[in-house]
Design a protein around this motif. Sequence first.
Motif, PDB file in Angstrom:
ATOM      1  N   THR A  65       0.857  -1.173   0.000  1.00 25.37           N
ATOM      2  CA  THR A  65       0.000   0.000   0.000  1.00 25.37           C
ATOM      3  C   THR A  65       0.900   1.232   0.000  1.00 25.37           C
ATOM      4  O   THR A  65       2.122   1.115   0.042  1.00 25.37           O
ATOM      5  CB  THR A  65      -0.884   0.034   1.259  1.00 25.37           C
ATOM      6  N   LEU A  66       0.297   2.398   0.000  1.00 25.99           N
ATOM      7  CA  LEU A  66       1.101   3.619   0.110  1.00 25.99           C
ATOM      8  C   LEU A  66       1.881   3.634   1.410  1.00 25.99           C
ATOM      9  O   LEU A  66       3.003   4.129   1.456  1.00 25.99           O
ATOM     10  CB  LEU A  66       0.214   4.853  -0.004  1.00 25.99           C
ATOM     11  N   ALA A  67       1.302   3.070   2.462  1.00 25.89           N
ATOM     12  CA  ALA A  67       2.019   3.002   3.741  1.00 25.89           C
ATOM     13  C   ALA A  67       3.303   2.184   3.587  1.00 25.89           C
ATOM     14  O   ALA A  67       4.309   2.478   4.236  1.00 25.89           O
ATOM     15  CB  ALA A  67       1.121   2.411   4.828  1.00 25.89           C
ATOM     16  N   SER A  68       3.296   1.182   2.724  1.00 27.21           N
ATOM     17  CA  SER A  68       4.495   0.379   2.481  1.00 27.21           C
ATOM     18  C   SER A  68       5.599   1.240   1.886  1.00 27.21           C
ATOM     19  O   SER A  68       6.766   1.125   2.273  1.00 27.21           O
ATOM     20  CB  SER A  68       4.188  -0.767   1.513  1.00 27.21           C
ATOM     21  N   THR A  69       5.239   2.106   0.941  1.00 25.13           N
ATOM     22  CA  THR A  69       6.249   2.964   0.319  1.00 25.13           C
ATOM     23  C   THR A  69       6.743   4.006   1.304  1.00 25.13           C
ATOM     24  O   THR A  69       7.920   4.340   1.318  1.00 25.13           O
ATOM     25  CB  THR A  69       5.716   3.647  -0.954  1.00 25.13           C
ATOM     26  N   PHE A  70       5.845   4.535   2.140  1.00 30.58           N
ATOM     27  CA  PHE A  70       6.260   5.515   3.156  1.00 30.58           C
ATOM     28  C   PHE A  70       7.234   4.871   4.137  1.00 30.58           C
ATOM     29  O   PHE A  70       8.245   5.462   4.506  1.00 30.58           O
ATOM     30  CB  PHE A  70       5.062   6.067   3.933  1.00 30.58           C
ATOM     31  N   GLY A  71       6.913   3.657   4.575  1.00 28.61           N
ATOM     32  CA  GLY A  71       7.800   2.941   5.498  1.00 28.61           C
ATOM     33  C   GLY A  71       9.152   2.669   4.887  1.00 28.61           C
ATOM     34  O   GLY A  71      10.193   2.832   5.525  1.00 28.61           O
ATOM     35  N   TYR A  72       9.159   2.262   3.614  1.00 32.45           N
ATOM     36  CA  TYR A  72      10.417   1.989   2.922  1.00 32.45           C
ATOM     37  C   TYR A  72      11.248   3.257   2.817  1.00 32.45           C
ATOM     38  O   TYR A  72      12.448   3.253   3.120  1.00 32.45           O
ATOM     39  CB  TYR A  72      10.118   1.422   1.531  1.00 32.45           C
ATOM     40  N   ASN A  73      10.626   4.363   2.416  1.00 29.51           N
ATOM     41  CA  ASN A  73      11.358   5.627   2.314  1.00 29.51           C
ATOM     42  C   ASN A  73      11.874   6.080   3.670  1.00 29.51           C
ATOM     43  O   ASN A  73      12.984   6.610   3.774  1.00 29.51           O
ATOM     44  CB  ASN A  73      10.481   6.709   1.682  1.00 29.51           C
ATOM     45  N   SER A  74      11.094   5.869   4.714  1.00 30.99           N
ATOM     46  CA  SER A  74      11.535   6.234   6.071  1.00 30.99           C
ATOM     47  C   SER A  74      12.771   5.444   6.474  1.00 30.99           C
ATOM     48  O   SER A  74      13.721   6.008   7.042  1.00 30.99           O
ATOM     49  CB  SER A  74      10.417   5.978   7.087  1.00 30.99           C
ATOM     50  N   MET A  75      12.768   4.142   6.178  1.00 26.94           N
ATOM     51  CA  MET A  75      13.925   3.317   6.525  1.00 26.94           C
ATOM     52  C   MET A  75      15.144   3.701   5.691  1.00 26.94           C
ATOM     53  O   MET A  75      16.273   3.669   6.184  1.00 26.94           O
ATOM     54  CB  MET A  75      13.590   1.833   6.359  1.00 26.94           C
ATOM     55  N   MET A  76      14.943   4.095   4.438  1.00 25.20           N
ATOM     56  CA  MET A  76      16.059   4.536   3.604  1.00 25.20           C
ATOM     57  C   MET A  76      16.656   5.844   4.156  1.00 25.20           C
ATOM     58  O   MET A  76      17.874   6.021   4.155  1.00 25.20           O
ATOM     59  CB  MET A  76      15.625   4.729   2.153  1.00 25.20           C
ATOM     60  N   ALA A  77      15.788   6.744   4.650  1.00 28.23           N
ATOM     61  CA  ALA A  77      16.271   7.985   5.255  1.00 28.23           C
ATOM     62  C   ALA A  77      17.058   7.677   6.529  1.00 28.23           C
ATOM     63  O   ALA A  77      18.142   8.240   6.751  1.00 28.23           O
ATOM     64  CB  ALA A  77      15.106   8.921   5.562  1.00 28.23           C
ATOM     65  N   LEU A  78      16.546   6.788   7.355  1.00 33.14           N
ATOM     66  CA  LEU A  78      17.252   6.413   8.583  1.00 33.14           C
ATOM     67  C   LEU A  78      18.577   5.726   8.258  1.00 33.14           C
ATOM     68  O   LEU A  78      19.608   6.026   8.880  1.00 33.14           O
ATOM     69  CB  LEU A  78      16.383   5.498   9.449  1.00 33.14           C
ATOM     70  N   HIS A  79      18.575   4.843   7.278  1.00 36.26           N
ATOM     71  CA  HIS A  79      19.803   4.162   6.860  1.00 36.26           C
ATOM     72  C   HIS A  79      20.863   5.173   6.411  1.00 36.26           C
ATOM     73  O   HIS A  79      22.029   5.092   6.812  1.00 36.26           O
ATOM     74  CB  HIS A  79      19.486   3.169   5.743  1.00 36.26           C
ATOM     75  N   ALA A  80      20.446   6.138   5.594  1.00 35.65           N
ATOM     76  CA  ALA A  80      21.388   7.161   5.119  1.00 35.65           C
ATOM     77  C   ALA A  80      21.920   7.996   6.282  1.00 35.65           C
ATOM     78  O   ALA A  80      23.108   8.320   6.340  1.00 35.65           O
ATOM     79  CB  ALA A  80      20.711   8.059   4.092  1.00 35.65           C
ATOM     80  N   ALA A  81      21.045   8.339   7.222  1.00 35.04           N
ATOM     81  CA  ALA A  81      21.467   9.132   8.379  1.00 35.04           C
ATOM     82  C   ALA A  81      22.440   8.344   9.257  1.00 35.04           C
ATOM     83  O   ALA A  81      23.426   8.904   9.754  1.00 35.04           O
ATOM     84  CB  ALA A  81      20.252   9.573   9.200  1.00 35.04           C
ATOM     85  N   LEU A  82      22.190   7.068   9.445  1.00 34.12           N
ATOM     86  CA  LEU A  82      23.105   6.237  10.236  1.00 34.12           C
ATOM     87  C   LEU A  82      24.469   6.133   9.563  1.00 34.12           C
ATOM     88  O   LEU A  82      25.502   6.186  10.225  1.00 34.12           O
ATOM     89  CB  LEU A  82      22.514   4.839  10.454  1.00 34.12           C
TER      90      LEU A  82
END
Length: 116
Positions: free
Chosen positions: A42-59
């Motif tokens: 769902t759209l929530a799946s894409t939001f979650g994926y993008n959130s994890m990519m942002a966190l991964h980049a920040a880490l």
Amino acid sequence: MYWDNCSGGTLGSYRWLGSDLASAALKPFLDTYNARFPQQATLASTFGYNSMMALHAALKMAGVVDRLKVQEALSNLDITTPLGTRIFFKNPPHGDNLDPTVLVVRITGRDTYAVV
């Protein structure tokens, strides 16, 4: 969910989405997701994926799992996720993404829409 909760009362209404699930750019992600998980993406799946990519980049930028260092890395984050979403914070005082992806759609049925 909105459709079911209001018995289809959102038909013909407008709303915004963060991405278009019918776009060719999301097809590889959706195919992989839907093959791996029993519930369709769902759209929530894409939001979650993008959130994890942002966190991964920040880490990666922080170099260590430390709350303040990750916060500092997020305040200077400017990435494009594998889904094609640009996430750009650059330390705004309000904490919002400065370059959000916004798509206006008209609801045409349960889980269906037309891009306006």
